[in-house]
Design a protein around this motif. Sequence first.
Motif, PDB file in Angstrom:
ATOM      1  N   VAL A   4      -3.431  20.919  -9.497  1.00 41.23           N
ATOM      2  CA  VAL A   4      -2.599  21.646  -8.543  1.00 41.23           C
ATOM      3  C   VAL A   4      -3.030  21.222  -7.141  1.00 41.23           C
ATOM      4  CG1 VAL A   4      -4.066  23.714  -8.528  1.00 41.23           C
ATOM      5  CG2 VAL A   4      -1.684  23.910  -7.845  1.00 41.23           C
ATOM      6  N   PHE A   5      -2.045  20.964  -6.302  1.00 38.83           N
ATOM      7  CA  PHE A   5      -2.255  20.601  -4.900  1.00 38.83           C
ATOM      8  C   PHE A   5      -1.732  21.781  -4.090  1.00 38.83           C
ATOM      9  CE2 PHE A   5      -0.835  18.693  -0.891  1.00 38.83           C
ATOM     10  CZ  PHE A   5      -1.946  17.956  -0.525  1.00 38.83           C
ATOM     11  N   LEU A   6      -2.639  22.481  -3.423  1.00 35.82           N
ATOM     12  CA  LEU A   6      -2.273  23.692  -2.697  1.00 35.82           C
ATOM     13  C   LEU A   6      -2.150  23.430  -1.205  1.00 35.82           C
ATOM     14  CD1 LEU A   6      -4.695  26.161  -4.495  1.00 35.82           C
ATOM     15  CD2 LEU A   6      -2.252  25.890  -4.885  1.00 35.82           C
ATOM     16  N   TYR A   7      -1.108  23.976  -0.615  1.00 34.93           N
ATOM     17  CA  TYR A   7      -0.887  23.861   0.824  1.00 34.93           C
ATOM     18  C   TYR A   7      -0.547  25.243   1.356  1.00 34.93           C
ATOM     19  CZ  TYR A   7       4.073  24.178  -0.256  1.00 34.93           C
ATOM     20  OH  TYR A   7       5.296  24.619  -0.701  1.00 34.93           O
ATOM     21  N   ASP A   8      -0.468  25.374   2.674  1.00 33.25           N
ATOM     22  CA  ASP A   8      -0.175  26.648   3.326  1.00 33.25           C
ATOM     23  C   ASP A   8       1.339  26.840   3.414  1.00 33.25           C
ATOM     24  OD1 ASP A   8       0.102  28.903   4.902  1.00 33.25           O
ATOM     25  OD2 ASP A   8      -1.286  28.226   6.450  1.00 33.25           O
ATOM     26  N   GLY A   9       1.871  27.685   2.562  1.00 34.38           N
ATOM     27  CA  GLY A   9       3.306  27.929   2.525  1.00 34.38           C
ATOM     28  C   GLY A   9       3.836  28.716   3.708  1.00 34.38           C
ATOM     29  N   ASP A  10       2.957  29.319   4.505  1.00 31.67           N
ATOM     30  CA  ASP A  10       3.388  30.036   5.701  1.00 31.67           C
ATOM     31  C   ASP A  10       3.549  29.104   6.894  1.00 31.67           C
ATOM     32  OD1 ASP A  10       3.567  32.516   4.548  1.00 31.67           O
ATOM     33  OD2 ASP A  10       1.575  33.168   5.190  1.00 31.67           O
ATOM     34  N   CYS A  11       3.106  27.878   6.753  1.00 29.99           N
ATOM     35  CA  CYS A  11       3.173  26.907   7.848  1.00 29.99           C
ATOM     36  C   CYS A  11       4.373  25.990   7.632  1.00 29.99           C
ATOM     37  CB  CYS A  11       1.878  26.098   7.896  1.00 29.99           C
ATOM     38  SG  CYS A  11       1.936  24.726   9.070  1.00 29.99           S
ATOM     39  N   ALA A  12       5.277  25.964   8.602  1.00 26.93           N
ATOM     40  CA  ALA A  12       6.473  25.132   8.474  1.00 26.93           C
ATOM     41  C   ALA A  12       6.118  23.647   8.402  1.00 26.93           C
ATOM     42  CB  ALA A  12       7.416  25.405   9.641  1.00 26.93           C
ATOM     43  N   SER A  16       6.921  21.302   5.241  1.00 24.82           N
ATOM     44  CA  SER A  16       7.690  20.060   5.388  1.00 24.82           C
ATOM     45  C   SER A  16       6.965  18.894   4.731  1.00 24.82           C
ATOM     46  CB  SER A  16       7.916  19.742   6.874  1.00 24.82           C
ATOM     47  OG  SER A  16       8.737  20.710   7.462  1.00 24.82           O
ATOM     48  N   CYS A  17       5.657  18.826   4.928  1.00 28.47           N
ATOM     49  CA  CYS A  17       4.862  17.767   4.287  1.00 28.47           C
ATOM     50  C   CYS A  17       4.916  17.903   2.769  1.00 28.47           C
ATOM     51  CB  CYS A  17       3.419  17.817   4.781  1.00 28.47           C
ATOM     52  SG  CYS A  17       3.237  17.362   6.520  1.00 28.47           S
ATOM     53  N   ALA A  18       4.839  19.127   2.266  1.00 24.88           N
ATOM     54  CA  ALA A  18       4.897  19.358   0.816  1.00 24.88           C
ATOM     55  C   ALA A  18       6.258  18.938   0.258  1.00 24.88           C
ATOM     56  CB  ALA A  18       4.617  20.821   0.503  1.00 24.88           C
ATOM     57  N   ARG A  19       7.337  19.210   0.981  1.00 20.09           N
ATOM     58  CA  ARG A  19       8.665  18.778   0.527  1.00 20.09           C
ATOM     59  C   ARG A  19       8.745  17.250   0.467  1.00 20.09           C
ATOM     60  NH1 ARG A  19      10.131  23.134   3.557  1.00 20.09           N
ATOM     61  NH2 ARG A  19      10.713  21.901   5.369  1.00 20.09           N
ATOM     62  N   PHE A  20       8.119  16.579   1.442  1.00 19.66           N
ATOM     63  CA  PHE A  20       8.072  15.118   1.415  1.00 19.66           C
ATOM     64  C   PHE A  20       7.360  14.646   0.152  1.00 19.66           C
ATOM     65  CE2 PHE A  20       5.900  11.117   2.086  1.00 19.66           C
ATOM     66  CZ  PHE A  20       6.912  10.304   2.535  1.00 19.66           C
ATOM     67  N   VAL A  21       6.218  15.255  -0.136  1.00 20.60           N
ATOM     68  CA  VAL A  21       5.460  14.893  -1.341  1.00 20.60           C
ATOM     69  C   VAL A  21       6.325  15.093  -2.579  1.00 20.60           C
ATOM     70  CG1 VAL A  21       3.511  15.574  -2.816  1.00 20.60           C
ATOM     71  CG2 VAL A  21       3.173  15.295  -0.344  1.00 20.60           C
ATOM     72  N   GLU A  22       6.961  16.245  -2.674  1.00 25.75           N
ATOM     73  CA  GLU A  22       7.776  16.549  -3.858  1.00 25.75           C
ATOM     74  C   GLU A  22       8.926  15.568  -4.041  1.00 25.75           C
ATOM     75  OE1 GLU A  22       7.087  21.325  -4.316  1.00 25.75           O
ATOM     76  OE2 GLU A  22       8.586  20.648  -2.878  1.00 25.75           O
ATOM     77  N   LYS A  23       9.510  15.087  -2.941  1.00 23.67           N
ATOM     78  CA  LYS A  23      10.654  14.181  -3.023  1.00 23.67           C
ATOM     79  C   LYS A  23      10.261  12.713  -3.172  1.00 23.67           C
ATOM     80  CE  LYS A  23      13.833  17.018  -0.379  1.00 23.67           C
ATOM     81  NZ  LYS A  23      14.600  17.162   0.856  1.00 23.67           N
ATOM     82  N   ARG A  24       9.128  12.326  -2.592  1.00 21.09           N
ATOM     83  CA  ARG A  24       8.823  10.904  -2.478  1.00 21.09           C
ATOM     84  C   ARG A  24       7.577  10.423  -3.237  1.00 21.09           C
ATOM     85  NH1 ARG A  24      13.389  10.333  -0.241  1.00 21.09           N
ATOM     86  NH2 ARG A  24      13.719  10.618   1.974  1.00 21.09           N
ATOM     87  N   ILE A  25       6.687  11.334  -3.583  1.00 18.60           N
ATOM     88  CA  ILE A  25       5.430  10.922  -4.210  1.00 18.60           C
ATOM     89  C   ILE A  25       5.391  11.499  -5.621  1.00 18.60           C
ATOM     90  CG2 ILE A  25       2.912  10.960  -4.037  1.00 18.60           C
ATOM     91  CD1 ILE A  25       3.236  11.194  -1.003  1.00 18.60           C
ATOM     92  N   PRO A  26       5.488  10.640  -6.638  1.00 17.40           N
ATOM     93  CA  PRO A  26       5.633  11.114  -8.015  1.00 17.40           C
ATOM     94  C   PRO A  26       4.325  11.564  -8.679  1.00 17.40           C
ATOM     95  CG  PRO A  26       5.624   8.730  -7.983  1.00 17.40           C
ATOM     96  CD  PRO A  26       5.562   9.179  -6.550  1.00 17.40           C
ATOM     97  N   THR A  27       3.686  12.551  -8.108  1.00 21.71           N
ATOM     98  CA  THR A  27       2.455  13.076  -8.677  1.00 21.71           C
ATOM     99  C   THR A  27       2.759  13.975  -9.875  1.00 21.71           C
ATOM    100  OG1 THR A  27       0.459  14.359  -8.224  1.00 21.71           O
ATOM    101  CG2 THR A  27       2.452  15.015  -7.042  1.00 21.71           C
ATOM    102  N   ARG A  28       1.814  14.038 -10.798  1.00 22.65           N
ATOM    103  CA  ARG A  28       1.948  14.943 -11.941  1.00 22.65           C
ATOM    104  C   ARG A  28       1.458  16.345 -11.573  1.00 22.65           C
ATOM    105  NH1 ARG A  28      -1.754  12.297 -15.824  1.00 22.65           N
ATOM    106  NH2 ARG A  28      -2.599  11.523 -13.886  1.00 22.65           N
ATOM    107  N   ALA A  29       0.846  16.476 -10.409  1.00 25.94           N
ATOM    108  CA  ALA A  29       0.297  17.765  -9.980  1.00 25.94           C
ATOM    109  C   ALA A  29       1.401  18.743  -9.608  1.00 25.94           C
ATOM    110  CB  ALA A  29      -0.624  17.566  -8.781  1.00 25.94           C
ATOM    111  N   ASP A  30       1.059  20.006  -9.724  1.00 28.13           N
ATOM    112  CA  ASP A  30       1.927  21.071  -9.235  1.00 28.13           C
ATOM    113  C   ASP A  30       1.640  21.211  -7.746  1.00 28.13           C
ATOM    114  OD1 ASP A  30       3.493  23.330  -8.900  1.00 28.13           O
ATOM    115  OD2 ASP A  30       1.972  24.685  -9.703  1.00 28.13           O
ATOM    116  N   VAL A  31       2.617  20.890  -6.908  1.00 27.14           N
ATOM    117  CA  VAL A  31       2.486  21.025  -5.461  1.00 27.14           C
ATOM    118  C   VAL A  31       2.974  22.431  -5.126  1.00 27.14           C
ATOM    119  CG1 VAL A  31       3.236  20.130  -3.217  1.00 27.14           C
ATOM    120  CG2 VAL A  31       2.841  18.558  -5.135  1.00 27.14           C
TER     121      VAL A  31
END
Length: 138
Positions: A4-12, A16-31
């Motif tokens: 699991v890759f955890l980020y701060d969901g209260d920070c825009a 935004s960086c997490a959405r980039f990861v989800e769309k462009r970086i094919p990790t098997r981790a739960d972002v």
Amino acid sequence: MTAVFLYDGDCAFCSSCARFVEKRIPTRADVAAWQFRDIAALGLTEAEVDAAVQWVELDDAGRPDGRPVLAGPAAIAALLRDAGGVWRPMGALLRLRPVLAVAWPLYRWVARNRDKMPGGTAACALPQAQRDSARETD
């Protein structure tokens, strides 16, 4: 899911960086935003997840597998290595001690200034405790 890759969901900016990861970086981790995970079950504190992104390796049952939790640039390096392809060499490079030595101060600078980054908002500048108390008074 292997991690699991955890980020701060209260920070825009972080979101935004997490959405980039989800769309462009094919990790098997739960972002995931740490606010929606049981961080104590992952062996983390609010101070740790508020300070930096986190990478936690998981066992087959979805529990931490005992490997060290990685934070900040080391967590990003793990995510990139996990993604494979063109991302793997970037993750391997970021994992090198001399590169991490430079990456940590840069990461801390970005974290301190995330409210000024593209997609950032004034709320990004507040520590988690202040964001929580602001929500309670709304």
